[in-house]
Motif scaffolding. Structure first.
Motif, PDB file in Angstrom:
ATOM      1  N   ALA A 110       0.817  -1.216   0.000  1.00 46.34           N
ATOM      2  CA  ALA A 110       0.000   0.000   0.000  1.00 46.34           C
ATOM      3  C   ALA A 110       0.853   1.269   0.000  1.00 46.34           C
ATOM      4  CB  ALA A 110      -0.931  -0.003   1.213  1.00 46.34           C
ATOM      5  N   TYR A 111       2.042   1.213   0.586  1.00 46.90           N
ATOM      6  CA  TYR A 111       2.846   2.422   0.721  1.00 46.90           C
ATOM      7  C   TYR A 111       3.348   2.987  -0.606  1.00 46.90           C
ATOM      8  CZ  TYR A 111       2.798   1.762   5.786  1.00 46.90           C
ATOM      9  OH  TYR A 111       2.403   1.620   7.091  1.00 46.90           O
ATOM     10  N   PRO A 112       3.892   2.170  -1.514  1.00 42.16           N
ATOM     11  CA  PRO A 112       4.342   2.744  -2.798  1.00 42.16           C
ATOM     12  C   PRO A 112       3.215   3.427  -3.563  1.00 42.16           C
ATOM     13  CG  PRO A 112       5.280   0.558  -2.487  1.00 42.16           C
ATOM     14  CD  PRO A 112       4.269   0.746  -1.391  1.00 42.16           C
ATOM     15  N   LYS A 113       2.025   2.857  -3.541  1.00 42.02           N
ATOM     16  CA  LYS A 113       0.899   3.471  -4.251  1.00 42.02           C
ATOM     17  C   LYS A 113       0.535   4.817  -3.627  1.00 42.02           C
ATOM     18  CE  LYS A 113      -3.879   2.693  -5.714  1.00 42.02           C
ATOM     19  NZ  LYS A 113      -5.039   1.766  -5.709  1.00 42.02           N
ATOM     20  N   ALA A 114       0.407   4.845  -2.292  1.00 43.95           N
ATOM     21  CA  ALA A 114       0.074   6.098  -1.607  1.00 43.95           C
ATOM     22  C   ALA A 114       1.175   7.132  -1.813  1.00 43.95           C
ATOM     23  CB  ALA A 114      -0.148   5.837  -0.122  1.00 43.95           C
ATOM     24  N   PHE A 115       2.417   6.688  -1.734  1.00 46.61           N
ATOM     25  CA  PHE A 115       3.567   7.582  -1.921  1.00 46.61           C
ATOM     26  C   PHE A 115       3.560   8.203  -3.313  1.00 46.61           C
ATOM     27  CE2 PHE A 115       7.984   8.260  -3.224  1.00 46.61           C
ATOM     28  CZ  PHE A 115       8.469   9.039  -2.178  1.00 46.61           C
ATOM     29  N   ALA A 116       3.326   7.384  -4.339  1.00 44.67           N
ATOM     30  CA  ALA A 116       3.311   7.875  -5.718  1.00 44.67           C
ATOM     31  C   ALA A 116       2.198   8.892  -5.938  1.00 44.67           C
ATOM     32  CB  ALA A 116       3.158   6.694  -6.678  1.00 44.67           C
ATOM     33  N   GLU A 117       1.028   8.637  -5.362  1.00 43.43           N
ATOM     34  CA  GLU A 117      -0.090   9.564  -5.499  1.00 43.43           C
ATOM     35  C   GLU A 117       0.227  10.910  -4.859  1.00 43.43           C
ATOM     36  OE1 GLU A 117      -3.554   7.790  -3.849  1.00 43.43           O
ATOM     37  OE2 GLU A 117      -3.786   6.285  -5.435  1.00 43.43           O
ATOM     38  N   LEU A 118       0.783  10.880  -3.659  1.00 40.96           N
ATOM     39  CA  LEU A 118       1.077  12.124  -2.947  1.00 40.96           C
ATOM     40  C   LEU A 118       2.188  12.916  -3.634  1.00 40.96           C
ATOM     41  CD1 LEU A 118       0.851  10.912   0.771  1.00 40.96           C
ATOM     42  CD2 LEU A 118      -0.819  12.249  -0.516  1.00 40.96           C
ATOM     43  N   LYS A 119       3.142  12.210  -4.203  1.00 48.81           N
ATOM     44  CA  LYS A 119       4.215  12.915  -4.926  1.00 48.81           C
ATOM     45  C   LYS A 119       3.665  13.544  -6.211  1.00 48.81           C
ATOM     46  CE  LYS A 119       8.589  11.704  -4.834  1.00 48.81           C
ATOM     47  NZ  LYS A 119       9.916  11.048  -5.088  1.00 48.81           N
ATOM     48  N   TYR A 144       2.158  16.890  -2.769  1.00 47.88           N
ATOM     49  CA  TYR A 144       2.225  16.892  -1.305  1.00 47.88           C
ATOM     50  C   TYR A 144       3.607  16.498  -0.805  1.00 47.88           C
ATOM     51  CZ  TYR A 144      -2.872  17.261  -1.193  1.00 47.88           C
ATOM     52  OH  TYR A 144      -4.162  17.697  -1.343  1.00 47.88           O
ATOM     53  N   LEU A 145       4.317  15.693  -1.587  1.00 49.84           N
ATOM     54  CA  LEU A 145       5.677  15.282  -1.261  1.00 49.84           C
ATOM     55  C   LEU A 145       6.635  15.879  -2.284  1.00 49.84           C
ATOM     56  CD1 LEU A 145       5.099  11.509  -0.403  1.00 49.84           C
ATOM     57  CD2 LEU A 145       5.743  13.309   1.207  1.00 49.84           C
ATOM     58  N   PRO A 146       7.814  16.312  -1.857  1.00 50.12           N
ATOM     59  CA  PRO A 146       8.773  16.900  -2.805  1.00 50.12           C
ATOM     60  C   PRO A 146       9.343  15.847  -3.750  1.00 50.12           C
ATOM     61  CG  PRO A 146       9.762  16.659  -0.633  1.00 50.12           C
ATOM     62  CD  PRO A 146       8.305  16.331  -0.466  1.00 50.12           C
ATOM     63  N   GLU A 147       9.817  16.291  -4.881  1.00 53.61           N
ATOM     64  CA  GLU A 147      10.355  15.381  -5.899  1.00 53.61           C
ATOM     65  C   GLU A 147      11.559  14.599  -5.395  1.00 53.61           C
ATOM     66  OE1 GLU A 147       9.590  14.284  -8.973  1.00 53.61           O
ATOM     67  OE2 GLU A 147       7.642  15.208  -8.595  1.00 53.61           O
ATOM     68  N   ASN A 148      12.359  15.228  -4.521  1.00 54.90           N
ATOM     69  CA  ASN A 148      13.580  14.559  -4.053  1.00 54.90           C
ATOM     70  C   ASN A 148      13.332  13.615  -2.880  1.00 54.90           C
ATOM     71  OD1 ASN A 148      13.019  16.496  -2.150  1.00 54.90           O
ATOM     72  ND2 ASN A 148      15.117  17.266  -1.986  1.00 54.90           N
ATOM     73  N   CYS A 149      12.076  13.477  -2.440  1.00 52.80           N
ATOM     74  CA  CYS A 149      11.756  12.570  -1.331  1.00 52.80           C
ATOM     75  C   CYS A 149      11.826  11.126  -1.838  1.00 52.80           C
ATOM     76  CB  CYS A 149      10.371  12.868  -0.788  1.00 52.80           C
ATOM     77  SG  CYS A 149       9.889  11.791   0.593  1.00 52.80           S
ATOM     78  N   ALA A 150      12.480  10.262  -1.065  1.00 50.73           N
ATOM     79  CA  ALA A 150      12.655   8.864  -1.469  1.00 50.73           C
ATOM     80  C   ALA A 150      11.846   7.936  -0.559  1.00 50.73           C
ATOM     81  CB  ALA A 150      14.127   8.483  -1.419  1.00 50.73           C
ATOM     82  N   LEU A 151      11.352   6.859  -1.137  1.00 53.28           N
ATOM     83  CA  LEU A 151      10.668   5.808  -0.384  1.00 53.28           C
ATOM     84  C   LEU A 151      11.578   4.591  -0.340  1.00 53.28           C
ATOM     85  CD1 LEU A 151       7.894   4.929   0.938  1.00 53.28           C
ATOM     86  CD2 LEU A 151       7.465   3.765  -1.236  1.00 53.28           C
ATOM     87  N   ARG A 152      11.872   4.085   0.873  1.00 47.74           N
ATOM     88  CA  ARG A 152      12.737   2.917   1.006  1.00 47.74           C
ATOM     89  C   ARG A 152      11.967   1.798   1.707  1.00 47.74           C
ATOM     90  NH1 ARG A 152      18.428   5.502   3.106  1.00 47.74           N
ATOM     91  NH2 ARG A 152      17.138   5.839   4.957  1.00 47.74           N
ATOM     92  N   GLN A 153      11.851   0.652   1.041  1.00 48.95           N
ATOM     93  CA  GLN A 153      11.190  -0.512   1.625  1.00 48.95           C
ATOM     94  C   GLN A 153      12.248  -1.506   2.096  1.00 48.95           C
ATOM     95  OE1 GLN A 153       8.178  -1.304  -1.687  1.00 48.95           O
ATOM     96  NE2 GLN A 153       6.927  -1.633   0.141  1.00 48.95           N
ATOM     97  N   VAL A 154      12.863  -1.165   3.217  1.00 52.44           N
ATOM     98  CA  VAL A 154      13.904  -2.000   3.816  1.00 52.44           C
ATOM     99  C   VAL A 154      13.504  -2.276   5.254  1.00 52.44           C
ATOM    100  CG1 VAL A 154      16.362  -2.229   4.333  1.00 52.44           C
ATOM    101  CG2 VAL A 154      15.624  -0.888   2.344  1.00 52.44           C
ATOM    102  N   LYS A 155      13.177  -3.515   5.550  1.00 57.23           N
ATOM    103  CA  LYS A 155      12.584  -3.843   6.838  1.00 57.23           C
ATOM    104  C   LYS A 155      13.479  -3.498   8.027  1.00 57.23           C
ATOM    105  CE  LYS A 155      10.220  -7.523   9.378  1.00 57.23           C
ATOM    106  NZ  LYS A 155       9.101  -6.635   9.710  1.00 57.23           N
ATOM    107  N   TYR A 156      14.790  -3.796   7.933  1.00 60.91           N
ATOM    108  CA  TYR A 156      15.648  -3.583   9.102  1.00 60.91           C
ATOM    109  C   TYR A 156      15.757  -2.106   9.480  1.00 60.91           C
ATOM    110  CZ  TYR A 156      19.698  -1.816   6.473  1.00 60.91           C
ATOM    111  OH  TYR A 156      20.549  -1.051   5.710  1.00 60.91           O
ATOM    112  N   LEU A 157      15.534  -1.210   8.515  1.00 56.73           N
ATOM    113  CA  LEU A 157      15.592   0.223   8.813  1.00 56.73           C
ATOM    114  C   LEU A 157      14.438   0.661   9.703  1.00 56.73           C
ATOM    115  CD1 LEU A 157      16.617   1.654   5.319  1.00 56.73           C
ATOM    116  CD2 LEU A 157      18.041   1.498   7.369  1.00 56.73           C
ATOM    117  N   ASN A 158      13.408  -0.185   9.795  1.00 61.97           N
ATOM    118  CA  ASN A 158      12.251   0.164  10.612  1.00 61.97           C
ATOM    119  C   ASN A 158      12.314  -0.438  12.007  1.00 61.97           C
ATOM    120  OD1 ASN A 158      10.967   1.885   8.901  1.00 61.97           O
ATOM    121  ND2 ASN A 158       9.064   0.732   8.800  1.00 61.97           N
ATOM    122  N   ASN A 159      13.479  -0.936  12.419  1.00 56.37           N
ATOM    123  CA  ASN A 159      13.608  -1.489  13.763  1.00 56.37           C
ATOM    124  C   ASN A 159      13.254  -0.462  14.832  1.00 56.37           C
ATOM    125  OD1 ASN A 159      14.417  -3.940  12.758  1.00 56.37           O
ATOM    126  ND2 ASN A 159      16.609  -3.573  13.053  1.00 56.37           N
TER     127      ASN A 159
END
Length: 236
Positions: free
Chosen positions: A142-151, A155-170
């Protein structure tokens, strides 16, 4: 007018009400635990009365604390967890920054792109959050779809990045522990609204505990008590 006199018509002193509300939202206590603790202090307060106090004042506490939250960083960690309501699972979204400071939270009946979008919009609109440079999420599609819509909508700047890396969310997953410790005593919530109100209180007390409000450092329990009393116009 109600906000100017938050304890009008109450049968108990305002300091007793705030004490019960703070303790319930901060520690792993049941309503019956608090009833016994108040009895030890010479006050007979029924556990159902304390429940009504929490429902009445937890959202108000969250609303009064909002203007005092310190600014957060531009690196977001976003996640969601399950909460049981009427024997069914619903979802609590929330995010922390790179230092573990709470950005915002959102309670939803669904776990989909629309819910993720609503949560991200709510977090972007918060007065204490910075425009994200990077948003770390898990593998939820769900996150990539929501992220793409907001960009795409600006609502989100062009240089904002989405990272789907589980360990980063510890970091955000560790933040789950505070909430899970508080909710495990009960058998779930009996309505969505009851859950929403209580969770608002849990989350803002967690922010207060972490030292996110101006003038109160992490671990400053007396400062926490004084600030809550001040926000409600009560002498601590």
């Amino acid at each position: 007018m109600a906000e100017q006199h938050p304890f009008k018509w109450r049968h108990f002193q305002s300091d007793i009400i705030l004490l019960c509300v703070r303790w319930y939202l901060r520690y792993s206590l049941s309503y019956r635990d608090l009833e016994e603790m108040m009895l030890e202090r010479g006050s007979h307060v029924d556990h159902t009365t304390i429940y009504h106090w929490v429902q009445r004042y937890a959202p108000s506490l969250e609303r009064r604390c909002r203007p005092h939250v310190k600014p957060t960083t531009d690196s977001w960690r976003v996640d969601e967890t399950y909460i049981k309501v009427k024997k069914e699972w619903v979802y609590l979204y929330w995010a922390v920054d790179s230092q573990g400071q709470t950005l915002d939270f959102f309670f939803s009946l669904t776990r989909d792109a629309q819910a993720a979008r609503q949560f991200l919009l709510k977090t972007l609109a918060a007065s204490h959050t910075s425009t994200p440079r990077v948003i770390n999420v898990d593998k939820n599609a769900a996150y990539p779809k929501a992220f793409a819509e907001l960009k795409a909508e600006g609502y989100l700047p062009e240089n904002c990045a989405l990272r789907q890396v589980k360990y980063l969310n510890n970091l955000v997953e560790q933040d789950h522990r505070f909430l899970k410790r508080l909710t495990k005593l009960g058998m779930g919530f009996f309505s969505f609204e009851t859950a929403r109100r209580t969770l608002q209180g849990y989350e803002v007390m967690n922010m207060l505990r972490k030292g996110q409000l101006r003038g109160v450092a992490k671990g400053d329990v007396r400062g926490q008590v004084a600030l809550v009393a001040k926000l409600f116009g009560v002498v601590a």
